[in-house]
Design an enzyme around this catalytic site. Structure first.
Site, PDB file in Angstrom:
ATOM      1  CG  ASN A  37       0.199 -15.153  13.149  1.00 51.96           C
ATOM      2  OD1 ASN A  37       0.174 -15.565  11.751  1.00 51.96           O
ATOM      3  ND2 ASN A  37       1.549 -15.147  13.550  1.00 51.96           N
ATOM      4  NE  ARG A  47      -2.489  -1.174   3.434  1.00 55.96           N
ATOM      5  CZ  ARG A  47      -1.841  -0.260   4.440  1.00 55.96           C
ATOM      6  NH1 ARG A  47      -2.097   0.847   4.141  1.00 55.96           N
ATOM      7  NH2 ARG A  47      -1.340  -0.671   5.572  1.00 55.96           N
ATOM      8  CG  HIS A  92      -7.259  -2.447  10.326  1.00 59.48           C
ATOM      9  ND1 HIS A  92      -6.100  -1.812  10.477  1.00 59.48           N
ATOM     10  CD2 HIS A  92      -7.070  -3.370   9.357  1.00 59.48           C
ATOM     11  CE1 HIS A  92      -5.029  -2.678   9.727  1.00 59.48           C
ATOM     12  NE2 HIS A  92      -5.603  -3.647   9.005  1.00 59.48           N
ATOM     13  CE  LYS A 100      -5.895  -3.288   4.731  1.00 60.92           C
ATOM     14  NZ  LYS A 100      -6.077  -3.863   6.240  1.00 60.92           N
ATOM     15  CE1 TYR A 149       2.246  -6.926  -4.296  1.00 66.49           C
ATOM     16  CE2 TYR A 149       1.174  -6.304  -2.264  1.00 66.49           C
ATOM     17  CZ  TYR A 149       1.953  -7.031  -3.022  1.00 66.49           C
ATOM     18  OH  TYR A 149       2.581  -8.267  -2.118  1.00 66.49           O
ATOM     19  CE  LYS A 173      -6.793  -6.834  11.994  1.00 67.16           C
ATOM     20  NZ  LYS A 173      -6.140  -6.282  10.660  1.00 67.16           N
ATOM     21  N   GLY A 189       0.161 -19.942  19.924  1.00 67.66           N
ATOM     22  CA  GLY A 189      -0.973 -20.352  20.412  1.00 67.66           C
ATOM     23  C   GLY A 189      -0.804 -20.127  22.140  1.00 67.66           C
ATOM     24  CG  ASP A 220      -7.364  -6.734   7.200  1.00 72.02           C
ATOM     25  OD1 ASP A 220      -6.606  -6.408   7.921  1.00 72.02           O
ATOM     26  OD2 ASP A 220      -7.652  -6.245   6.138  1.00 72.02           O
ATOM     27  NE  ARG A 237       5.783  -6.311  14.473  1.00 69.62           N
ATOM     28  CZ  ARG A 237       6.281  -7.263  14.462  1.00 69.62           C
ATOM     29  NH1 ARG A 237       7.442  -7.716  15.140  1.00 69.62           N
ATOM     30  NH2 ARG A 237       5.575  -8.332  13.852  1.00 69.62           N
ATOM     31  N   GLY A 268      -4.364  -3.522  -1.186  1.00 68.11           N
ATOM     32  CA  GLY A 268      -5.468  -2.599  -1.021  1.00 68.11           C
ATOM     33  C   GLY A 268      -5.301  -1.500  -1.851  1.00 68.11           C
ATOM     34  NE  ARG A 287       0.277  -8.281   2.483  1.00 66.12           N
ATOM     35  CZ  ARG A 287      -0.326  -7.638   3.130  1.00 66.12           C
ATOM     36  NH1 ARG A 287      -1.501  -8.108   3.693  1.00 66.12           N
ATOM     37  NH2 ARG A 287      -0.014  -6.556   3.578  1.00 66.12           N
ATOM     38  CB  SER A 341      -0.075  -3.565   8.364  1.00 66.50           C
ATOM     39  OG  SER A 341      -0.879  -2.595   8.263  1.00 66.50           O
ATOM     40  CB  ALA A 342       2.845  -6.885   9.075  1.00 64.32           C
ATOM     41  CB  CYS A 343       0.743  -6.260  14.747  1.00 56.47           C
ATOM     42  SG  CYS A 343       2.028  -4.944  14.726  1.00 56.47           S
TER      43      CYS A 343
END
Ligand code: OXD
Ligand code: MN
Length: 598
Positions: free
Chosen positions: A268, A70, A240, A220, A211, A266, A505, A287, A410, A213, A379, A262-264
């Site tokens: 998982n 993005r 979000h 988004k 690409y 979520k 987990g 998301d 994070r 979003g 992705r 993003s990419a924290c």
């Protein structure tokens, strides 16, 4: 092929766009498997897509190196005044932006097909769902939209001749001259990319990028930026957030919605496998959450999407086994590495790296080379229904009742593993002050701390200060039925730079504590920053973690928090008078509590 249901507003719009953009052909998407297969076959034929021998019906794409994430600096909110967009958005006056977009769009689809994609965000017919129509000249986008949304004839039927929709116009911005050979990833240079939003008229207009979003406009652009503005006007919430259901050994269900930048992790957390016996999670979304107050006064959430557009690197059977199970077939991979036996690979996948691969730029790669084989923001696009722990109720039109909100980010220091807000207003303060160290999901510097309120900075379609007020308003409406609010930080590090918490987990232990707090069954200690688990309050049975780690993870560090206050003040300062008084009160309250001896 023309779909038999016609809609006057849509017909007129398609005609107008076709006249402006000048495509060679128009295709109305029916959303069928045959359509998907035909477009994929064309892209394989042209060399844009590589079929993967090891994963049935799965394909790899490589983007242009300028088009990998993005582009927030090329994302615009065109409200009549700059103040309505607020200090966290890029603003351009609507007239001026329309002129720019019109100029760029003239003839931009030459040599290409214009695809019309009617799509529903949310289960078709759900009282929380909305219909959009994306026009695009990218077959890659069409195939991704097949996975990420419900689309095609069934949506046209739901729209009907007089229904309203959100127009989403997209072009890769790479017209072809007669006889010119296409590139495998056409797009425009960075300075010509525009992801434009007109919230007053619910219009999205994106140019120059193919690409994620920037191009899959249901995600988004519609489900967050435009929807957040609609939600404020109409009294609901577009967030979000992942949505997950946690079931206790006694069979009590808890629904959790959680916001992380993003990419924290979520994705998982959305589909985590609990390590504590008897507890079960089921994924509803990973998301975005759309939430409305239901007839019973509780907040009901749906996932507006029907697929996952997940970050591949770092995904493994350890970090996210359910995602790995979800990407075995029918997947579009973008910017992953290609192995010699026809599979994909990325950094962080378990096992030894392949001895040789083709990297995301199409070059030979072998272990030891400095650059990664997969782009850090590579992705997978995969149907949500393929997730083994997808919840049986994930498409329930009325949504699921939310019990718990979680915010997080994070942070390698300062912020404890988990904090419970004192009340709704304090929870809004926790959401509003959320901060995270940046990652590769967006173009820019990695590892810098940025305040990302509610993980919505890049996605709020109006002034963020008004968004804070909207949260307070929603709390007032929900009253005693409002979800409880928590803040987590899985990413705390020791002074030596080692993770203190195992994550994945094991995060279920923290979720369990939250659920038990709701029931009044788990203890906590009151601190100036909120309630933290006291000694023995977190279920750590069977977890082999040094006592010092736990102590550090659950420590309230007064001095470190005092140092946060000026930064929060500075951050809030940018909103001037528009910042709600209730947030200022929270900020003063924190500062006072930190000075007291509690
Ligand atoms: C995403 C993001 O792709 O938040 O989900 O960047
Ligand atoms: Mn996201």
């Amino acid at each position: 092929m023309k779909i038999f249901v016609t809609n006057e507003k849509l017909d007129n719009w398609v005609r107008e766009v076709a006249a402006l953009c000048g495509p060679d052909a128009i295709h109305w998407c029916d959303g069928s498997k045959q359509e998907y297969d035909r477009l994929m076959a064309q892209m394989v034929e042209s060399g844009a897509a590589t079929p993967l021998r090891r994963r049935p019906n799965s394909f790899l794409f490589r983007s242009d190196p300028s088009d990998v994430a993005r582009t927030e600096e090329r994302t615009f909110i065109a409200t009549p005044s700059k103040e309505e967009a607020g200090p966290t958005n890029n603003w351009i006056a609507p007239d001026e932006l329309k002129r720019t977009m019109t100029g760029l769009s003239r003839g931009c689809m030459a040599g290409r097909t214009l695809y019309v994609i009617p799509f529903s965000m949310g289960p078709i017919g759900s009282p929380i769902a909305k219909i959009g129509v994306q026009i695009t000249d990218s077959p890659y986008v069409v195939c991704n939209m097949h996975i990420m949304t419900r689309m095609g004839t069934r949506v046209m039927e739901a729209l009907g001749p007089h229904g309203d929709f959100i127009p989403c116009l997209h072009s890769v911005g790479a017209p072809l001259a007669k006889g010119q050979k296409d590139l495998s990833w056409p797009c425009a240079p960075m300075e010509k990319k525009y992801v434009s939003h007109f919230p007053q008229e619910n219009l999205i207009w994106s140019y120059g990028s193919g690409y994620g979003g920037n191009a899959l406009l249901g995600k988004k652009c519609l489900a967050l930026r435009i929807a957040s503005a609609m939600a404020r006007r109409e009294g609901w919430m577009a967030e979000h957030m992942l949505i997950t259901r946690l079931t206790s050994p006694a069979g009590r269900r808890y629904h959790i919605a959680a916001a992380f930048p993003s990419a924290c992790g979520k994705t998982n957390l959305a589909m985590l496998l609990p390590t504590i016996p008897g507890w079960k999670t089921e994924c509803i979304g990973e998301d975005i959450a759309w939430m409305k107050i239901g007839p019973d006064g509780r907040l009901r959430a749906i996932n507006p999407e029907s697929g996952f557009f997940g970050v591949a690197p770092g995904t493994s059977h350890k970090s996210n086994p359910m995602a790995m199970e979800s990407v075995k077939q029918n997947v579009i991979f973008t910017n992953c590495a290609l192995t010699d036996d026809g599979d994909i690979w990325w950094e962080g996948m378990e096992g030894a790296p392949p001895a040789h691969a083709i990297d995301w730029l199409g070059r030979d790669w072998s272990p030891g080379r400095k650059e990664p084989a997969a782009h850090p923001n590579a992705r997978f696009t995969t149907p949500a229904a393929q997730c083994p722990v997808i919840c049986g109720d994930w498409e329930k039109p009325e949504g699921v009742p939310i019990d718990i909100f979680i915010f997080g980010g994070r942070r390698s220091s300062v912020v404890p593993l988990v904090t419970e807000a004192f009340d709704w207003d304090h929870g809004v303060f926790l959401g509003a002050t959320a901060a995270s160290e940046t990652t590769a999901a967006v173009i820019g510097k990695v590892g810098v701390l940025r305040r990302d309120p509610f993980a919505m900075t890049p996605f709020c379609g109006y002034n963020m200060a008004d968004y804070f007020s909207h949260w307070f308003d929603m709390g007032d409406k929900l009253g005693g039925k409002a979800p409880r609010i928590f803040y987590v930080n899985w990413f705390r590090k020791s002074p030596e730079g080692k993770w203190l918490w195992p994550g994945f987990g094991e995060n279920s232990r923290v979720l369990k504590w939250m659920c038990e707090r709701l029931e009044g069954r788990a203890g906590a200690k009151k601190t100036p920053i909120g309630y933290l688990p006291g000694e023995g309050d977190l279920d750590l049975t069977g977890l082999d973690l040094p006592a010092e780690n736990i102590c550090e993870l659950l420590k309230f560090d007064r001095e470190a928090w005092k140092a946060e206050v000026p930064d929060i003040e500075r951050f809030f300062g940018q909103f001037g008078d528009r910042l709600p008084e209730r947030l200022k009160r929270q900020q003063r309250g924190l500062a006072e509590r930190l000075e007291k001896d509690v």
